[in-house]
Motif scaffolding. Structure first.
Motif, PDB file in Angstrom:
ATOM      1  N   LEU A 103      -3.626   5.498   4.589  1.00 33.07           N
ATOM      2  CA  LEU A 103      -2.304   5.825   5.534  1.00 33.07           C
ATOM      3  C   LEU A 103      -1.922   4.948   6.169  1.00 33.07           C
ATOM      4  CD1 LEU A 103      -2.135   7.995   7.630  1.00 33.07           C
ATOM      5  CD2 LEU A 103      -3.982   7.008   9.010  1.00 33.07           C
ATOM      6  N   SER A 110       5.916   2.283   1.470  1.00 27.72           N
ATOM      7  CA  SER A 110       6.773   2.619   1.329  1.00 27.72           C
ATOM      8  C   SER A 110       7.974   3.043   3.019  1.00 27.72           C
ATOM      9  CB  SER A 110       6.064   4.359   1.336  1.00 27.72           C
ATOM     10  OG  SER A 110       4.904   4.659   0.482  1.00 27.72           O
ATOM     11  N   TRP A 131       0.523  12.419 -14.157  1.00 28.16           N
ATOM     12  CA  TRP A 131       1.658  13.531 -14.477  1.00 28.16           C
ATOM     13  C   TRP A 131       2.703  12.268 -14.687  1.00 28.16           C
ATOM     14  CZ3 TRP A 131       5.958  13.956 -10.453  1.00 28.16           C
ATOM     15  CH2 TRP A 131       6.563  15.348 -10.338  1.00 28.16           C
ATOM     16  N   PHE A 160      -9.417   4.796   3.677  1.00 24.67           N
ATOM     17  CA  PHE A 160      -8.608   5.006   4.204  1.00 24.67           C
ATOM     18  C   PHE A 160      -7.356   4.843   4.985  1.00 24.67           C
ATOM     19  CE2 PHE A 160      -6.980   8.549   7.375  1.00 24.67           C
ATOM     20  CZ  PHE A 160      -6.895   9.785   6.283  1.00 24.67           C
ATOM     21  N   SER A 174      -7.505  14.422   2.158  1.00 27.49           N
ATOM     22  CA  SER A 174      -7.241  14.525   4.188  1.00 27.49           C
ATOM     23  C   SER A 174      -6.690  15.885   3.996  1.00 27.49           C
ATOM     24  CB  SER A 174      -6.721  13.539   4.578  1.00 27.49           C
ATOM     25  OG  SER A 174      -5.571  13.950   4.319  1.00 27.49           O
ATOM     26  N   GLY A 175      -6.380  16.147   2.416  1.00 29.63           N
ATOM     27  CA  GLY A 175      -4.961  16.975   2.958  1.00 29.63           C
ATOM     28  C   GLY A 175      -3.495  16.919   3.734  1.00 29.63           C
ATOM     29  N   SER A 207      -0.736  15.316   3.691  1.00 29.60           N
ATOM     30  CA  SER A 207       0.666  14.397   3.638  1.00 29.60           C
ATOM     31  C   SER A 207       1.591  15.075   3.998  1.00 29.60           C
ATOM     32  CB  SER A 207       0.530  14.166   2.089  1.00 29.60           C
ATOM     33  OG  SER A 207       0.481  14.967   1.036  1.00 29.60           O
TER      34      SER A 207
HETATM   35  C1  LIG Z   1       4.103  10.068  -8.806  1.00 34.62           C
HETATM   36  C2  LIG Z   1       3.912  10.251  -7.514  1.00 34.62           C
HETATM   37  C3  LIG Z   1       4.009  11.319  -6.761  1.00 34.62           C
HETATM   38  C4  LIG Z   1       4.419  11.000  -5.025  1.00 34.62           C
HETATM   39  N1  LIG Z   1       4.492  11.466  -4.609  1.00 34.62           N
HETATM   40  C5  LIG Z   1       4.693  11.738  -2.892  1.00 34.62           C
HETATM   41  C6  LIG Z   1       5.511  12.462  -2.618  1.00 34.62           C
HETATM   42  O1  LIG Z   1       6.178  13.288  -2.138  1.00 34.62           O
HETATM   43  N2  LIG Z   1       5.462  11.978  -0.852  1.00 34.62           N
HETATM   44  C7  LIG Z   1       4.040  11.779  -0.712  1.00 34.62           C
HETATM   45  O2  LIG Z   1       3.683  12.091   0.982  1.00 34.62           O
HETATM   46  N3  LIG Z   1       3.140  10.882  -1.345  1.00 34.62           N
HETATM   47  C8  LIG Z   1       3.131  10.951  -2.296  1.00 34.62           C
HETATM   48  N4  LIG Z   1       2.403   9.759  -2.997  1.00 34.62           N
HETATM   49  C9  LIG Z   1       0.913   9.580  -2.609  1.00 34.62           C
HETATM   50  C10 LIG Z   1       0.044   9.977  -2.538  1.00 34.62           C
HETATM   51  O3  LIG Z   1      -0.360  10.996  -4.068  1.00 34.62           O
HETATM   52  C11 LIG Z   1       0.111  11.145  -1.672  1.00 34.62           C
HETATM   53  O4  LIG Z   1       0.203  10.501  -0.364  1.00 34.62           O
HETATM   54  C12 LIG Z   1      -1.110  12.063  -1.371  1.00 34.62           C
HETATM   55  O5  LIG Z   1      -1.746  12.454  -2.823  1.00 34.62           O
HETATM   56  C13 LIG Z   1      -1.393  12.879  -0.558  1.00 34.62           C
HETATM   57  O6  LIG Z   1      -2.428  13.756  -0.330  1.00 34.62           O
HETATM   58  P1  LIG Z   1      -3.267  13.638   0.578  1.00 34.62           P
HETATM   59  O7  LIG Z   1      -2.643  13.380   2.559  1.00 34.62           O
HETATM   60  O8  LIG Z   1      -4.353  14.636   0.741  1.00 34.62           O
HETATM   61  O9  LIG Z   1      -4.579  11.977   0.446  1.00 34.62           O
HETATM   62  P2  LIG Z   1      -5.154  10.926   1.175  1.00 34.62           P
HETATM   63  O10 LIG Z   1      -6.287  10.064  -0.116  1.00 34.62           O
HETATM   64  O11 LIG Z   1      -5.535  12.274   2.708  1.00 34.62           O
HETATM   65  O12 LIG Z   1      -4.058   9.898   2.493  1.00 34.62           O
HETATM   66  C14 LIG Z   1      -3.720   9.830   3.974  1.00 34.62           C
HETATM   67  C15 LIG Z   1      -2.265   9.571   3.347  1.00 34.62           C
HETATM   68  O13 LIG Z   1      -2.262   8.250   3.337  1.00 34.62           O
HETATM   69  C16 LIG Z   1      -0.859   8.447   2.621  1.00 34.62           C
HETATM   70  N5  LIG Z   1      -0.965   8.250   1.506  1.00 34.62           N
HETATM   71  C17 LIG Z   1      -2.592   7.919   0.537  1.00 34.62           C
HETATM   72  N6  LIG Z   1      -1.884   7.819  -0.973  1.00 34.62           N
HETATM   73  C18 LIG Z   1      -0.581   6.880  -0.629  1.00 34.62           C
HETATM   74  C19 LIG Z   1      -0.369   6.754  -1.760  1.00 34.62           C
HETATM   75  N7  LIG Z   1       0.270   6.322  -2.986  1.00 34.62           N
HETATM   76  N8  LIG Z   1       0.917   5.761  -0.785  1.00 34.62           N
HETATM   77  C20 LIG Z   1       1.461   6.335   0.480  1.00 34.62           C
HETATM   78  N9  LIG Z   1       0.769   6.636   0.550  1.00 34.62           N
HETATM   79  C21 LIG Z   1       0.079   6.851   0.114  1.00 34.62           C
HETATM   80  C22 LIG Z   1      -0.148   9.486   2.870  1.00 34.62           C
HETATM   81  O14 LIG Z   1       0.677   9.832   4.063  1.00 34.62           O
HETATM   82  C23 LIG Z   1      -1.119  10.806   3.232  1.00 34.62           C
HETATM   83  O15 LIG Z   1      -1.301  11.433   3.240  1.00 34.62           O
HETATM   84  C24 LIG Z   1       2.820  10.431  -4.390  1.00 34.62           C
HETATM   85  C25 LIG Z   1       2.426   9.710  -4.991  1.00 34.62           C
HETATM   86  C26 LIG Z   1       2.403   9.281  -6.987  1.00 34.62           C
HETATM   87  C27 LIG Z   1       1.537   8.357  -8.310  1.00 34.62           C
END
Ligand SMILES: Cc1cc2nc3c(=O)[nH]c(=O)nc-3n(C[C@H](O)[C@H](O)[C@H](O)COP(=O)(O)OP(=O)(O)OC[C@H]3O[C@@H](n4cnc5c(N)ncnc54)[C@H](O)[C@@H]3O)c2cc1C
Length: 462
Positions: free
Chosen positions: A300, A307, A379, A296, A245-246, A248
């Motif tokens: 979310l 966390s 990473w 999703f 979704s982008g 975060s």
């Molecule tokens: C080493 C490492 C570092 C990370 N650092 C961060 C960080 O600094 N900030 C951050 O927000 N997330 C972090 N994440 C979790 C995750 O990678 C990101 O939330 C995600 O990539 C955000 O992209 P998106 O919003 O497009 O995700 P989407 O897949 O569209 O997900 C929607 C929302 O769900 C939540 N979410 C998704 N994946 C995770 C997850 N694995 N854990 C907890 N919540 C999740 C987030 O709030 C995200 O915005 C990290 C994961 C790892 C393994």
């Protein structure tokens, strides 16, 4: 006591108007007391690890917010200072103080200090960022997603409701030393004004790829729902597609709420929010829901709130000490293992390793401020393999994540990094260097995804 002049709303974590229960509470109190509402945001240029990249994105969001609040006769005031200095002073003339809740140490300490300084003044700290209030979900640190998931699912029905907003009855007129943000003619004017008055760490600078603000968050969400949600459960992991979704960065700065995201996703998927809890047949895996929606919501709501739970209950959330005993013992046992390659932090930052996939991921982060989720796992694991020892790897990763990721300095970042080292996971087959920590390698990436496309995208200028 001084005569009260207003309801004071200190905005910090929830930097939005829409779906903001703290703002709604402040408006309701102002109407009840027939008082004006003073909304203040304190810009502190010394927030740990925050750089120009973060401040720029945040201010873009606040600028847009000020304009939209202004249209509702609500004013957003900006002060460049620490909240702990200004809020108790403003509170002396307030009938009540309302704020949102934060889970990181600096956020909690600021609230605690302010709470102690305002004496008997009614104080409302409203939980705005999780879908389900953290302490309602669990009063202890949870072991893993599996243990918190049923608790959260059970509470969903009570919380999947748009918070109600009253119309403010009395507009504010207030001290001149606070800056009315809506008065800036453009974002650029505001940005220059802020840079002239702060010592924000200049490096890394702003990114082109993400613009801050609620309207931008909604754009990302709408495009995700219409183009990618349907295949989220199948293709989310593929870094070459980038169908996440982008959201975060927007969630991190509270520019959109997870509750609003959930409600919009359900609405667009034809699932009435009230019926969602009843549809979940098995809380262990969201059985009963369309697979994409379940996948999703798992991220979310479940992963994200795990966390929050972690940072709230574990005082060592930002330290190597937060890792489970089995993980630390296993890493310690394998510390003397010979590392095949060694890289310095500088070389890592420069994306100059011999691993082209890792370099591409690092480049993605440096350039856009947001690395793909699957690559974040790879990473982190690789740095564990390349750093002199696990503890150094941990702190190098934390430093890079917090500094370069737009969504860094977030509970998800602390939990995500800790996960790379065994937190919220289980022991796996023992192997050199990693011990029982889950392993990942380049061959796995190559087998599953079109890694050449990912590399071509991020290494094109190298
Ligand atoms: C080493 C490492 C570092 C990370 N650092 C961060 C960080 O600094 N900030 C951050 O927000 N997330 C972090 N994440 C979790 C995750 O990678 C990101 O939330 C995600 O990539 C955000 O992209 P998106 O919003 O497009 O995700 P989407 O897949 O569209 O997900 C929607 C929302 O769900 C939540 N979410 C998704 N994946 C995770 C997850 N694995 N854990 C907890 N919540 C999740 C987030 O709030 C995200 O915005 C990290 C994961 C790892 C393994």
């Amino acid at each position: 006591m001084n005569q009260t002049k207003y309801i004071l709303y200190w905005m910090q974590a929830a930097q939005r108007s829409s779906c903001n229960a703290a703002l709604n509470k402040a408006i309701a109190l102002a109407n009840e007391g027939q008082l004006p509402l003073l909304i203040v945001f304190c810009l502190d240029d010394q927030v740990p690890d925050a750089t120009r990249r973060h401040y720029h994105f945040m201010l873009e969001g606040l600028y847009e917010l000020a304009q939209s609040l202004d249209r509702e006769s609500l004013k957003l005031y900006l002060a460049i200072c620490q909240a702990t200095t200004l809020i108790p002073r403003l509170a002396q003339e307030a009938a009540a103080l309302v704020t949102d809740r934060g889970y990181l140490r600096w956020q909690r300490e600021a609230r605690q200090q302010i709470y102690l300084e305002i004496g008997d003044l009614p104080y409302y700290e409203v939980e705005t960022e999780p879908v389900i209030p953290i302490l309602k979900a669990s009063s202890k640190e949870e072991y893993a997603a599996a243990t918190i998931r049923p608790k959260l699912c059970k509470l969903l029905s009570e919380h999947l409701i748009w918070p109600k907003r009253e119309k403010l009855q009395i507009s504010v007129s207030v001290d001149s030393h606070l800056q009315d943000m809506a008065k800036f003619g453009s974002f650029r004017e505001l940005w220059i004004w802020v840079l002239e008055r702060t010592q924000v760490e200049p490096d890394p600078g702003p990114v082109q790829s993400f613009r801050g603000g609620y309207s931008q968050a909604i754009k990302h969400l709408d495009s995700f729902i219409s183009l990618n949600l349907e295949r989220y459960h199948l293709k989310r992991g593929d870094p070459s597609l980038g169908i996440e979704s982008g959201l975060s960065p927007y969630l991190h700065f509270g520019q959109i709420s997870a509750l609003e995201v959930t409600l919009r996703v359900l609405d667009q998927s034809g699932i009435p929010a009230a019926q969602l809890p009843g549809m979940i047949r098995n809380k262990a895996d969201w059985e009963g829901l369309p697979a994409a929606v379940a996948a999703f919501c798992e991220e979310l709501i479940i992963r994200r709130e795990l966390s929050f739970n972690f940072c709230y209950h574990n005082p060592d959330y930002d330290s190597y000490l937060c890792l489970p005993a089995w993980a630390r013992a296993s890493l310690e046992k394998h510390e003397p293992d010979k590392r095949p390659l060694h890289y310095s932090l500088d070389r890592l930052v420069a994306a100059a390793t011999n691993d082209v996939y890792w370099n591409a991921a690092q480049r993605e982060m440096l350039e856009t401020g947001k690395m793909h989720n699957y690559m974040r796992m790879y990473w982190g694991k690789k740095v564990l393999e390349w750093a002199p020892d696990p503890e150094t790897a941990y702190y190098w990763l934390l430093w890079m994540n917090n500094r370069f990721e737009l969504d860094g300095r977030d509970p998800n970042g602390y939990a995500g990094l800790a996960w790379c080292f065994g937190k919220h996971d289980r022991p796996w087959v023992e192997r050199p260097i990693f011990g029982s920590i889950r392993y990942m390698n380049a061959a796995g990436l190559k087998r599953k995804f079109d890694m050449e496309a990912y590399v071509a995208k991020w290494m094109k200028n190298s």
